[in-house]
Design a protein around this motif. Sequence first.
Motif, PDB file in Angstrom:
ATOM      1  N   HIS A  84       3.620  13.552  -3.973  1.00  0.00           N
ATOM      2  CA  HIS A  84       4.837  13.332  -3.034  1.00  0.00           C
ATOM      3  C   HIS A  84       4.078  12.138  -2.213  1.00  0.00           C
ATOM      4  O   HIS A  84       2.922  12.138  -1.920  1.00  0.00           O
ATOM      5  CB  HIS A  84       4.705  14.416  -2.339  1.00  0.00           C
ATOM      6  N   SER A  85       5.020  11.054  -1.944  1.00  0.00           N
ATOM      7  CA  SER A  85       4.711   9.838  -1.316  1.00  0.00           C
ATOM      8  C   SER A  85       4.605  10.044   0.084  1.00  0.00           C
ATOM      9  O   SER A  85       5.643  10.560   0.751  1.00  0.00           O
ATOM     10  CB  SER A  85       5.664   8.634  -1.697  1.00  0.00           C
ATOM     11  N   LEU A  86       3.682   9.978   0.877  1.00  0.00           N
ATOM     12  CA  LEU A  86       3.269  10.208   2.342  1.00  0.00           C
ATOM     13  C   LEU A  86       3.720   8.915   3.293  1.00  0.00           C
ATOM     14  O   LEU A  86       4.382   8.936   4.324  1.00  0.00           O
ATOM     15  CB  LEU A  86       2.040  10.628   2.747  1.00  0.00           C
ATOM     16  N   ALA A  87       3.445   7.879   2.625  1.00  0.00           N
ATOM     17  CA  ALA A  87       3.610   6.429   3.204  1.00  0.00           C
ATOM     18  C   ALA A  87       3.598   5.431   2.364  1.00  0.00           C
ATOM     19  O   ALA A  87       2.856   5.370   1.632  1.00  0.00           O
ATOM     20  CB  ALA A  87       2.809   6.468   4.717  1.00  0.00           C
ATOM     21  N   THR A  88       4.490   4.317   2.826  1.00  0.00           N
ATOM     22  CA  THR A  88       4.274   2.932   2.012  1.00  0.00           C
ATOM     23  C   THR A  88       4.394   1.976   2.970  1.00  0.00           C
ATOM     24  O   THR A  88       5.062   2.268   4.356  1.00  0.00           O
ATOM     25  CB  THR A  88       5.654   2.840   1.138  1.00  0.00           C
ATOM     26  N   GLY A  89       4.041   0.773   2.856  1.00  0.00           N
ATOM     27  CA  GLY A  89       4.230  -0.385   3.376  1.00  0.00           C
ATOM     28  C   GLY A  89       3.310  -1.354   2.967  1.00  0.00           C
ATOM     29  O   GLY A  89       2.895  -1.393   1.771  1.00  0.00           O
ATOM     30  N   THR A  90       2.855  -2.352   4.015  1.00  0.00           N
ATOM     31  CA  THR A  90       2.138  -3.602   3.747  1.00  0.00           C
ATOM     32  C   THR A  90       0.656  -3.549   4.259  1.00  0.00           C
ATOM     33  O   THR A  90       0.761  -2.927   5.588  1.00  0.00           O
ATOM     34  CB  THR A  90       2.444  -4.593   3.885  1.00  0.00           C
ATOM     35  N   LEU A  91      -0.271  -3.898   4.035  1.00  0.00           N
ATOM     36  CA  LEU A  91      -1.666  -4.055   4.553  1.00  0.00           C
ATOM     37  C   LEU A  91      -1.337  -4.983   5.696  1.00  0.00           C
ATOM     38  O   LEU A  91      -1.190  -6.257   5.542  1.00  0.00           O
ATOM     39  CB  LEU A  91      -2.676  -4.339   3.717  1.00  0.00           C
ATOM     40  N   GLY A  92      -1.991  -4.481   6.897  1.00  0.00           N
ATOM     41  CA  GLY A  92      -1.927  -5.204   8.220  1.00  0.00           C
ATOM     42  C   GLY A  92      -3.228  -5.678   8.314  1.00  0.00           C
ATOM     43  O   GLY A  92      -4.026  -6.097   7.806  1.00  0.00           O
ATOM     44  N   LEU A 144       1.126  -1.140  -0.124  1.00  0.00           N
ATOM     45  CA  LEU A 144       0.246  -0.126   0.122  1.00  0.00           C
ATOM     46  C   LEU A 144       0.884   1.169  -0.149  1.00  0.00           C
ATOM     47  O   LEU A 144       1.683   1.356   0.785  1.00  0.00           O
ATOM     48  CB  LEU A 144      -0.995  -0.026   1.187  1.00  0.00           C
ATOM     49  N   GLU A 145       0.629   2.258  -1.005  1.00  0.00           N
ATOM     50  CA  GLU A 145       1.453   3.521  -0.955  1.00  0.00           C
ATOM     51  C   GLU A 145       0.226   4.558  -0.722  1.00  0.00           C
ATOM     52  O   GLU A 145      -0.943   4.578  -1.475  1.00  0.00           O
ATOM     53  CB  GLU A 145       1.791   3.650  -2.225  1.00  0.00           C
ATOM     54  N   LEU A 146       0.437   5.583   0.109  1.00  0.00           N
ATOM     55  CA  LEU A 146      -0.374   6.718   0.280  1.00  0.00           C
ATOM     56  C   LEU A 146       0.384   7.834  -0.333  1.00  0.00           C
ATOM     57  O   LEU A 146       1.474   8.282  -0.132  1.00  0.00           O
ATOM     58  CB  LEU A 146      -0.620   6.948   1.767  1.00  0.00           C
ATOM     59  N   LEU A 147      -0.248   8.551  -1.332  1.00  0.00           N
ATOM     60  CA  LEU A 147       0.391   9.724  -2.118  1.00  0.00           C
ATOM     61  C   LEU A 147      -0.386  10.974  -1.918  1.00  0.00           C
ATOM     62  O   LEU A 147      -1.602  10.657  -1.918  1.00  0.00           O
ATOM     63  CB  LEU A 147       0.437   9.205  -3.721  1.00  0.00           C
ATOM     64  N   LEU A 148       0.400  12.145  -1.857  1.00  0.00           N
ATOM     65  CA  LEU A 148      -0.376  13.464  -2.163  1.00  0.00           C
ATOM     66  C   LEU A 148      -0.052  13.988  -3.548  1.00  0.00           C
ATOM     67  O   LEU A 148       0.754  14.096  -3.930  1.00  0.00           O
ATOM     68  CB  LEU A 148       0.266  14.423  -1.188  1.00  0.00           C
ATOM     69  N   VAL A 149      -1.144  14.231  -4.512  1.00  0.00           N
ATOM     70  CA  VAL A 149      -0.977  14.520  -5.682  1.00  0.00           C
ATOM     71  C   VAL A 149      -1.742  16.034  -6.080  1.00  0.00           C
ATOM     72  O   VAL A 149      -2.686  16.478  -5.302  1.00  0.00           O
ATOM     73  CB  VAL A 149      -1.408  13.523  -6.558  1.00  0.00           C
TER      74      VAL A 149
END
Length: 268
Positions: A104-112, A89-94
């Motif tokens: 701009h990428s705010l956060a990345t990781g895996t779905l928990g 999962l990636e959270l972006l501000l566009v």
Amino acid sequence: MAMLDTELTHLALCWRLVRRDGVALGFTSHDRPLLFDGLLHLARPGMTPSAVVLGDGLDSDAMEVAGALSAGALTAADLLAGRWDGARLELLLVDWRDPGAGRHSLATGTLGEVTVGDGADAGFTAELIGPGAALAASAVETCSPECRAELGDARCRVSLRGRERIVALTGTQPDRVRADGVIAADHAQGALLVLDGPQAGLERRLIAADEGWLLLDEPLALAFGTRVLLREGCDKRFATCHDRFGNAANFRGEPHVPGADLLIRYQI
């Protein structure tokens, strides 16, 4: 960021989910879909993240994303079935005027952990586990009498050729399956991958064999005749590795190291 320096901003949040099998979904908080990087991000104004707190220390970063379920995209059935477990999962501000250029990428990781609500208008809350969580894992293996490798992996080195087969199920129950011509005992601690039907793509671990049945680690509703891929398993004991697979040289355990019971032994 340049897109934050202007008096009037044109910002939208975008979420990008990529399953382990490559299926990708995109969502945005904007009021219309946004297309960039070859993926259409569907308008989901109801999807909102918790506060994004990212640090420069060694603590793992984590956040939550809440949103409404969609019958055509992200469904409660798929979430509960585990199709999205471990998805990236990636959270972006566009900049919604030109999302391909300004973002701009705010956060990345895996779905928990995923929590799904009740009712027709149910929503979900998903935890995003950041890369820092890997620092919490032990870097040194623990001594154990059982093998720490998985059958067929790079450390085990046993070839899976002839140990995987496609079969049609001849018996199904919510927590177990069976197939003719299959030695159930050889598949205990193995895996089952569904190849067709509404559950296609789902995988379950085979935890044990019981009178020809293979017990699943999680319930799975499968129809009679469903095609599945069965992979043989290993109980990780040295005797099994030596006698059944002839692979004692690659055994990744310490079967002959005395256990804690040695400390409490005494003679009468």
